[in-house]
Design a protein around this motif. Structure first.
Motif, PDB file in Angstrom:
ATOM      1  N   PRO A 103       0.841  -1.201   0.000  1.00 49.44           N
ATOM      2  CA  PRO A 103       0.000   0.000   0.000  1.00 49.44           C
ATOM      3  C   PRO A 103       0.878   1.254   0.000  1.00 49.44           C
ATOM      4  N   GLY A 104       0.447   2.259  -0.732  1.00 49.09           N
ATOM      5  CA  GLY A 104       1.238   3.473  -0.856  1.00 49.09           C
ATOM      6  C   GLY A 104       2.151   3.439  -2.056  1.00 49.09           C
ATOM      7  N   ALA A 105       2.328   2.263  -2.647  1.00 53.32           N
ATOM      8  CA  ALA A 105       3.162   2.131  -3.835  1.00 53.32           C
ATOM      9  C   ALA A 105       2.344   1.554  -4.991  1.00 53.32           C
ATOM     10  N   GLY A 106       1.015   1.666  -4.880  1.00 62.04           N
ATOM     11  CA  GLY A 106       0.149   1.244  -5.961  1.00 62.04           C
ATOM     12  C   GLY A 106      -0.464  -0.132  -5.807  1.00 62.04           C
ATOM     13  N   GLY A 107      -0.152  -0.853  -4.717  1.00 60.47           N
ATOM     14  CA  GLY A 107      -0.662  -2.203  -4.552  1.00 60.47           C
ATOM     15  C   GLY A 107      -1.396  -2.387  -3.238  1.00 60.47           C
ATOM     16  N   TYR A 108      -1.759  -3.639  -2.959  1.00 59.86           N
ATOM     17  CA  TYR A 108      -2.440  -3.984  -1.716  1.00 59.86           C
ATOM     18  C   TYR A 108      -1.544  -4.800  -0.788  1.00 59.86           C
ATOM     19  N   VAL A 109      -0.756  -5.695  -1.377  1.00 61.92           N
ATOM     20  CA  VAL A 109       0.162  -6.512  -0.586  1.00 61.92           C
ATOM     21  C   VAL A 109       1.343  -6.899  -1.479  1.00 61.92           C
ATOM     22  N   ASN A 110       2.528  -6.868  -0.910  1.00 62.95           N
ATOM     23  CA  ASN A 110       3.730  -7.208  -1.674  1.00 62.95           C
ATOM     24  C   ASN A 110       4.008  -8.703  -1.522  1.00 62.95           C
ATOM     25  N   LEU A 111       3.296  -9.506  -2.305  1.00 62.43           N
ATOM     26  CA  LEU A 111       3.401 -10.956  -2.192  1.00 62.43           C
ATOM     27  C   LEU A 111       4.800 -11.494  -2.513  1.00 62.43           C
ATOM     28  N   PRO A 112       5.474 -10.994  -3.559  1.00 65.43           N
ATOM     29  CA  PRO A 112       6.833 -11.502  -3.831  1.00 65.43           C
ATOM     30  C   PRO A 112       7.786 -11.290  -2.657  1.00 65.43           C
ATOM     31  N   GLY A 113       7.676 -10.153  -1.983  1.00 59.07           N
ATOM     32  CA  GLY A 113       8.531  -9.899  -0.830  1.00 59.07           C
ATOM     33  C   GLY A 113       8.279 -10.884   0.294  1.00 59.07           C
ATOM     34  N   VAL A 114       6.998 -11.208   0.524  1.00 56.94           N
ATOM     35  CA  VAL A 114       6.649 -12.172   1.568  1.00 56.94           C
ATOM     36  C   VAL A 114       7.216 -13.548   1.228  1.00 56.94           C
ATOM     37  N   VAL A 115       7.056 -13.967  -0.030  1.00 56.25           N
ATOM     38  CA  VAL A 115       7.567 -15.273  -0.462  1.00 56.25           C
ATOM     39  C   VAL A 115       9.081 -15.327  -0.317  1.00 56.25           C
ATOM     40  N   LEU A 116       9.758 -14.251  -0.705  1.00 56.15           N
ATOM     41  CA  LEU A 116      11.219 -14.212  -0.597  1.00 56.15           C
ATOM     42  C   LEU A 116      11.672 -14.380   0.847  1.00 56.15           C
ATOM     43  N   VAL A 117      11.078 -13.619   1.756  1.00 61.46           N
ATOM     44  CA  VAL A 117      11.464 -13.698   3.170  1.00 61.46           C
ATOM     45  C   VAL A 117      11.162 -15.084   3.726  1.00 61.46           C
ATOM     46  N   ALA A 118      10.028 -15.660   3.346  1.00 63.12           N
ATOM     47  CA  ALA A 118       9.665 -16.988   3.834  1.00 63.12           C
ATOM     48  C   ALA A 118      10.666 -18.044   3.382  1.00 63.12           C
ATOM     49  N   LEU A 119      11.054 -17.998   2.119  1.00 62.89           N
ATOM     50  CA  LEU A 119      12.013 -18.978   1.599  1.00 62.89           C
ATOM     51  C   LEU A 119      13.380 -18.835   2.269  1.00 62.89           C
ATOM     52  N   CYS A 120      13.818 -17.591   2.451  1.00 58.87           N
ATOM     53  CA  CYS A 120      15.105 -17.354   3.113  1.00 58.87           C
ATOM     54  C   CYS A 120      15.058 -17.837   4.565  1.00 58.87           C
ATOM     55  N   SER A 121      13.939 -17.615   5.235  1.00 56.26           N
ATOM     56  CA  SER A 121      13.802 -18.047   6.628  1.00 56.26           C
ATOM     57  C   SER A 121      13.860 -19.563   6.734  1.00 56.26           C
ATOM     58  N   LEU A 122      13.160 -20.257   5.835  1.00 53.88           N
ATOM     59  CA  LEU A 122      13.170 -21.718   5.861  1.00 53.88           C
ATOM     60  C   LEU A 122      14.561 -22.269   5.577  1.00 53.88           C
ATOM     61  N   LEU A 123      15.304 -21.614   4.686  1.00 57.60           N
ATOM     62  CA  LEU A 123      16.674 -22.043   4.408  1.00 57.60           C
ATOM     63  C   LEU A 123      17.555 -21.863   5.638  1.00 57.60           C
TER      64      LEU A 123
END
Length: 481
Positions: free
Chosen positions: A157-177
């Protein structure tokens, strides 16, 4: 003992140096699985982000071809701090970075405040990096497949969207690693760092074929003021070297490996930056950089007359964000782990999985918090706040060298800062200068952040610190289980 004097003792008490050694060498803690090469790659991976791919667009219009001098000045300032980190990391080889160094030299509340500065640095910068991943990923998929994710799920939000899904996926994958294991995470990071270094080296090689000395004239059209301004701009491309010190308890032979990795990462990063800067301003007139949003890919495209450089540089930016996010999450989780072991945070933060040898709860909590920030917050407004937290931590490390040389001259050090006490003193001054350049609103936000730190310390941390006993003496510190 009166309450004021008790509080004063709590604020100023220092953690004994022998306690750090006992903890790092004890059973039930983190495992020493990382060697010098992988640790150097962690430092490079944390430092070389997307900034170098685009920083010339903003720095060259400020300084002209003299941006090369700006890179040198920024590298010198970074080197002053890196040398101080190298000495303290070799003397106090634990996972808390400048939080632990402050605990040994300045006292408990100073350490707590520095810890909060580090949390600010890692959490906000990690989220900001993750936010931009969707943008670069969209750019790459557009060039390769003619496809982009909808803005609604690719931007906060504030950058034209509702949720930054790619960012969430990236952080999740890095955390699991990271949960899987430090050794595995370091290996994956090493591969990504080598690839992005290869991309930058390729830019230097191809860009050098179009180098024209005439593009370096006039060399400094904006004078000394322009060089100084550009130095402040490019300095923050050097931030990240401190991530090496968060691995103090997971490297083999830390007193030798830590300073070697810090200095090695600095040399590689500074060399790459200087070469990219020199080739960039030599390959096209300095006036062409203003408004050139595509950065290095535009230069390569103009030289080759082809579209593949843009794809290559976009892929390099995507990999840069992945490796930086991985190391940022790693560093923050290790700082929280150390603070939990000291009793400054609840005991759950210091729990280590017997299977993977990693602080699983802390890593997942860190990942969840950063993912939330990346999902719903446009973090541009907090960039200066992150810079302030980083510079305060840098200054504390340099002060720590001066203090520890005085209070513990006999302490075994695997590395000593050359030119002592001039180098650490200059580092403090340089950090102070960059802090002075930050705007007033940043100071107000930072003051609020430290006020929150004080409240948490007074209500919880000072009473649960492992140095706290009934009579006010320093308690023995045991290893975590």
């Amino acid at each position: 003992m009166s309450q004021p004097s008790t509080l004063r003792r709590q604020l100023l008490r220092r953690k004994p140096l022998h306690a750090f050694t006992a903890e790092s060498d004890g059973d039930g803690g983190l495992r020493r699985t990382v060697g010098p090469f992988q640790l150097t790659m962690i430092g490079i991976g944390a430092t070389i982000g997307t900034g170098i791919f685009f920083v010339l667009d903003s720095a060259v219009p400020e300084a002209g071809p003299a941006v090369i001098v700006s890179f040198v000045l920024a590298a010198v300032v970074a080197a002053l701090t890196a040398l101080c980190y190298a000495e303290l990391a070799s003397a106090v080889p634990v996972s808390g970075s400048s939080y632990s160094y402050a605990y040994a030299t300045l006292g408990e509340f100073a350490a707590w405040a520095v810890g909060w500065c580090l949390l600010l640095e890692y959490a906000v910068s990690g989220a900001a990096i993750a936010v931009s991943w969707g943008q670069y990923l969209n750019d790459l998929t557009e060039r390769l497949f003619g496809f982009q994710m909808p803005t609604a799920i690719a931007a906060p939000p504030g950058a034209g969207g509702y949720v930054n899904l790619p960012g969430v996926v990236l952080v999740a994958l890095c955390s699991l690693l990271l949960v899987r294991g430090t050794k595995e995470s370091a290996a994956v990071n090493t591969v990504m760092v080598l690839v992005k270094l290869g991309v930058l080296v390729l830019f230097v090689v191809i860009g050098a074929t179009a180098f024209h000395a005439g593009n370096l004239h006039p060399f400094a059209p904006m004078g000394i003021a322009g060089i100084s301004s550009a130095a402040s701009t490019v300095f923050f491309s050097f931030i990240g070297l401190d991530a090496v010190s968060t691995a103090g308890e997971e490297v083999r032979n830390p007193q030798r490996t830590l300073p070697l990795a810090i200095v090695g990462a600095l040399v590689v990063v500074a060399t790459i930056y200087l070469l990219v800067g020199l080739v960039g301003v030599g390959a096209q007139p300095w006036t062409a950089f203003k408004g050139q949003e595509a950065g290095l890919s535009t230069i390569l495209g103009d030289i080759t007359g082809a579209g593949w450089p843009a794809v290559l540089l976009s892929a390099g930016a995507v990999l840069s964000i992945i490796s930086v996010t991985l190391v940022v999450l790693y560093g923050q989780s290790r700082i929280l782990y150390t603070m939990g072991r000291d009793g400054m945070l609840p005991s759950a933060f210091r729990r280590v999985s017997p299977r993977s040898g990693t602080p699983v709860f802390t890593t997942l909590l860190t990942g969840g918090f950063v993912a939330l920030l990346a999902a719903v917050f446009p973090l541009d407004m907090l960039a200066d706040l992150t810079s302030m937290g980083t510079l305060v931590a840098f200054a504390v490390v340099s002060l720590g060298v001066l203090i520890l040389r005085h209070t513990a001259p006999e302490l075994e050090r695997g590395f000593r800062v050359p030119g002592y006490p001039v180098v650490p003193s200059l580092s403090v001054i340089a950090c102070g200068y960059l802090l002075y350049e930050l705007p007033l609103e940043t100071y107000l936000l930072f003051g609020g952040w430290l006020a929150l730190a004080l409240v948490v310390y007074l209500l919880y941390s000072r009473r649960n610190s492992r140095l706290e006993t009934a009579d006010g003496s320093e308690a023995p510190v045991k290893t975590s289980t």
